[in-house]
Design an enzyme around this catalytic site. Sequence first.
Site, PDB file in Angstrom:
ATOM      1  N   LYS A  94       0.744  -1.248   0.166  1.00 56.71           N
ATOM      2  CA  LYS A  94      -0.090  -0.032  -0.110  1.00 56.71           C
ATOM      3  C   LYS A  94       0.928   1.212   0.114  1.00 56.71           C
ATOM      4  O   LYS A  94       0.304   2.401  -0.002  1.00 56.71           O
ATOM      5  CB  LYS A  94      -0.822  -0.172   1.364  1.00 56.71           C
ATOM      6  CG  LYS A  94      -1.644  -1.119   1.267  1.00 56.71           C
ATOM      7  CD  LYS A  94      -2.724  -1.168   2.884  1.00 56.71           C
ATOM      8  CE  LYS A  94      -3.547  -2.443   2.951  1.00 56.71           C
ATOM      9  NZ  LYS A  94      -4.024  -2.242   4.202  1.00 56.71           N
ATOM     10  N   GLY A  95       2.218   1.054   0.132  1.00 52.28           N
ATOM     11  CA  GLY A  95       2.877   2.220   0.419  1.00 52.28           C
ATOM     12  C   GLY A  95       3.306   3.198  -0.963  1.00 52.28           C
ATOM     13  O   GLY A  95       3.466   4.358  -0.455  1.00 52.28           O
ATOM     14  N   ASP A 101       7.520   2.868  -2.794  1.00 48.35           N
ATOM     15  CA  ASP A 101       7.659   3.819  -1.821  1.00 48.35           C
ATOM     16  C   ASP A 101       9.008   3.804  -1.388  1.00 48.35           C
ATOM     17  O   ASP A 101       9.942   4.802  -1.518  1.00 48.35           O
ATOM     18  CB  ASP A 101       6.731   3.682  -0.924  1.00 48.35           C
ATOM     19  CG  ASP A 101       6.731   2.408  -0.256  1.00 48.35           C
ATOM     20  OD1 ASP A 101       7.241   1.392  -0.930  1.00 48.35           O
ATOM     21  OD2 ASP A 101       6.290   2.053   0.832  1.00 48.35           O
ATOM     22  N   ASP A 160      14.613  -1.131   0.750  1.00 47.75           N
ATOM     23  CA  ASP A 160      15.417  -1.144   1.828  1.00 47.75           C
ATOM     24  C   ASP A 160      16.359  -2.546   1.808  1.00 47.75           C
ATOM     25  O   ASP A 160      17.371  -2.526   1.135  1.00 47.75           O
ATOM     26  CB  ASP A 160      14.819  -1.057   3.174  1.00 47.75           C
ATOM     27  CG  ASP A 160      13.614  -2.035   3.302  1.00 47.75           C
ATOM     28  OD1 ASP A 160      13.476  -3.137   2.469  1.00 47.75           O
ATOM     29  OD2 ASP A 160      12.554  -1.448   4.031  1.00 47.75           O
ATOM     30  N   LYS A 171      17.167   2.951   0.646  1.00 47.31           N
ATOM     31  CA  LYS A 171      18.071   2.764   2.043  1.00 47.31           C
ATOM     32  C   LYS A 171      19.137   1.658   1.653  1.00 47.31           C
ATOM     33  O   LYS A 171      18.944   0.771   2.116  1.00 47.31           O
ATOM     34  CB  LYS A 171      17.157   2.361   2.880  1.00 47.31           C
ATOM     35  CG  LYS A 171      17.604   2.710   4.546  1.00 47.31           C
ATOM     36  CD  LYS A 171      16.547   1.940   5.470  1.00 47.31           C
ATOM     37  CE  LYS A 171      15.128   2.406   5.349  1.00 47.31           C
ATOM     38  NZ  LYS A 171      14.290   2.044   6.562  1.00 47.31           N
ATOM     39  N   PHE A 209      13.706   3.800  10.330  1.00 46.50           N
ATOM     40  CA  PHE A 209      12.303   3.348  10.059  1.00 46.50           C
ATOM     41  C   PHE A 209      11.401   4.794   9.709  1.00 46.50           C
ATOM     42  O   PHE A 209      11.357   5.711  10.508  1.00 46.50           O
ATOM     43  CB  PHE A 209      11.508   2.561  11.062  1.00 46.50           C
ATOM     44  CG  PHE A 209      10.562   2.005  10.651  1.00 46.50           C
ATOM     45  CD1 PHE A 209      10.297   0.761   9.957  1.00 46.50           C
ATOM     46  CD2 PHE A 209       9.052   2.464  10.878  1.00 46.50           C
ATOM     47  CE1 PHE A 209       9.279   0.214   9.472  1.00 46.50           C
ATOM     48  CE2 PHE A 209       8.016   2.297  10.204  1.00 46.50           C
ATOM     49  CZ  PHE A 209       8.153   0.856   9.674  1.00 46.50           C
ATOM     50  N   ASP A 217       3.927   3.196   6.351  1.00 46.16           N
ATOM     51  CA  ASP A 217       3.228   3.046   7.588  1.00 46.16           C
ATOM     52  C   ASP A 217       3.809   2.417   8.758  1.00 46.16           C
ATOM     53  O   ASP A 217       5.069   1.788   8.584  1.00 46.16           O
ATOM     54  CB  ASP A 217       1.921   2.398   7.376  1.00 46.16           C
ATOM     55  CG  ASP A 217       1.840   0.845   7.178  1.00 46.16           C
ATOM     56  OD1 ASP A 217       1.665  -0.001   7.990  1.00 46.16           O
ATOM     57  OD2 ASP A 217       2.983   0.333   6.350  1.00 46.16           O
ATOM     58  N   ARG A 220      -0.013   6.783   7.246  1.00 46.95           N
ATOM     59  CA  ARG A 220       0.114   6.845   5.762  1.00 46.95           C
ATOM     60  C   ARG A 220      -0.268   8.278   5.172  1.00 46.95           C
ATOM     61  O   ARG A 220       0.117   8.684   4.180  1.00 46.95           O
ATOM     62  CB  ARG A 220      -0.713   5.756   5.094  1.00 46.95           C
ATOM     63  CG  ARG A 220      -0.191   4.250   5.382  1.00 46.95           C
ATOM     64  CD  ARG A 220      -1.132   3.473   4.505  1.00 46.95           C
ATOM     65  NE  ARG A 220      -1.011   1.939   4.820  1.00 46.95           N
ATOM     66  CZ  ARG A 220       0.141   1.518   4.464  1.00 46.95           C
ATOM     67  NH1 ARG A 220       1.038   1.634   3.485  1.00 46.95           N
ATOM     68  NH2 ARG A 220       0.237  -0.005   4.749  1.00 46.95           N
TER      69      ARG A 220
END
Length: 198
Positions: free
Chosen positions: A65-66, A122, A125, A153, A174, A181, A187
Site C-alpha cells: 500500500k506504501g 515507495d 531497503d 535505503k 524506519f 506506515d 500513511r
Amino acid sequence: MLSMYSPGAKTLGASACAKVVPPMLDENLDVLLDNAAISRKVAEMAREIEAEYEGESVLLIGVLKGSLHFLSDLSRSLKIDSQVDFMQTSSYHGGKSSTGVVQIRKDLDINIEGLNVIIVEDIVDTGTTLNHLRELLSTRRPKSLKVAALLSKPEARKVETKIEYVGFVIPNEFVVGYGLDYAERYRNLPYIAILREG
C-alpha cells in the site's frame, strides 16, 4: 522549521531532521522530507521517465500500500500516455523489520507482455521484495522493466538490486508518512518522517 533538499538522489543524514508534533499523532516523529521537497522530486522523476519513453506509453505498477501517494502524484506528473495497475506484497507483517519472506497478496489485472513496465516503489531497503518482483514480472515478457523508487535505503540492503529512477537516498531509519506506515498508521501524513522509539 523543515529542511529543504537539493535536486538529485542525494543522501540525507538523520541529523538533517526537524522535530514536529503532528496534530492527533505523537511526538516521536522527526521530519526528513517535507511535502514541497517530495513534490519537486516527483516532478523531476516524471521528467526523467518522459525523456526515456518519448512517444511511447508506460504501465506504472504500484506496489501497495506504501506507493499509493507516490504513484498518484507521479502518474499525474507524467505528460506521456500511461496506464496504472497494482500489486500487493508483504514482508513486514506489521512490524519494523522485514521477515525476508515475500508474499504476493494481489497480482496484476493487466497482461504486461510487450509493455513498458515501471515498478513504482515507495522505498527499497533490503531489496528482497523488489528482486522477487523483478524476477516474477520478467517472466511475463514485458518490452522493458524498470523501477522508480521514491526512497532508497542502501545501508539496509541484503541483496544487490537495480533502481533506475531514485528520488532520495536516506539513512537506515524506519520512516513513515506519504504512504509509508507503521502498523497501518501515519500513511496520511503529507511528509516523510523518521519514527523514533516512544
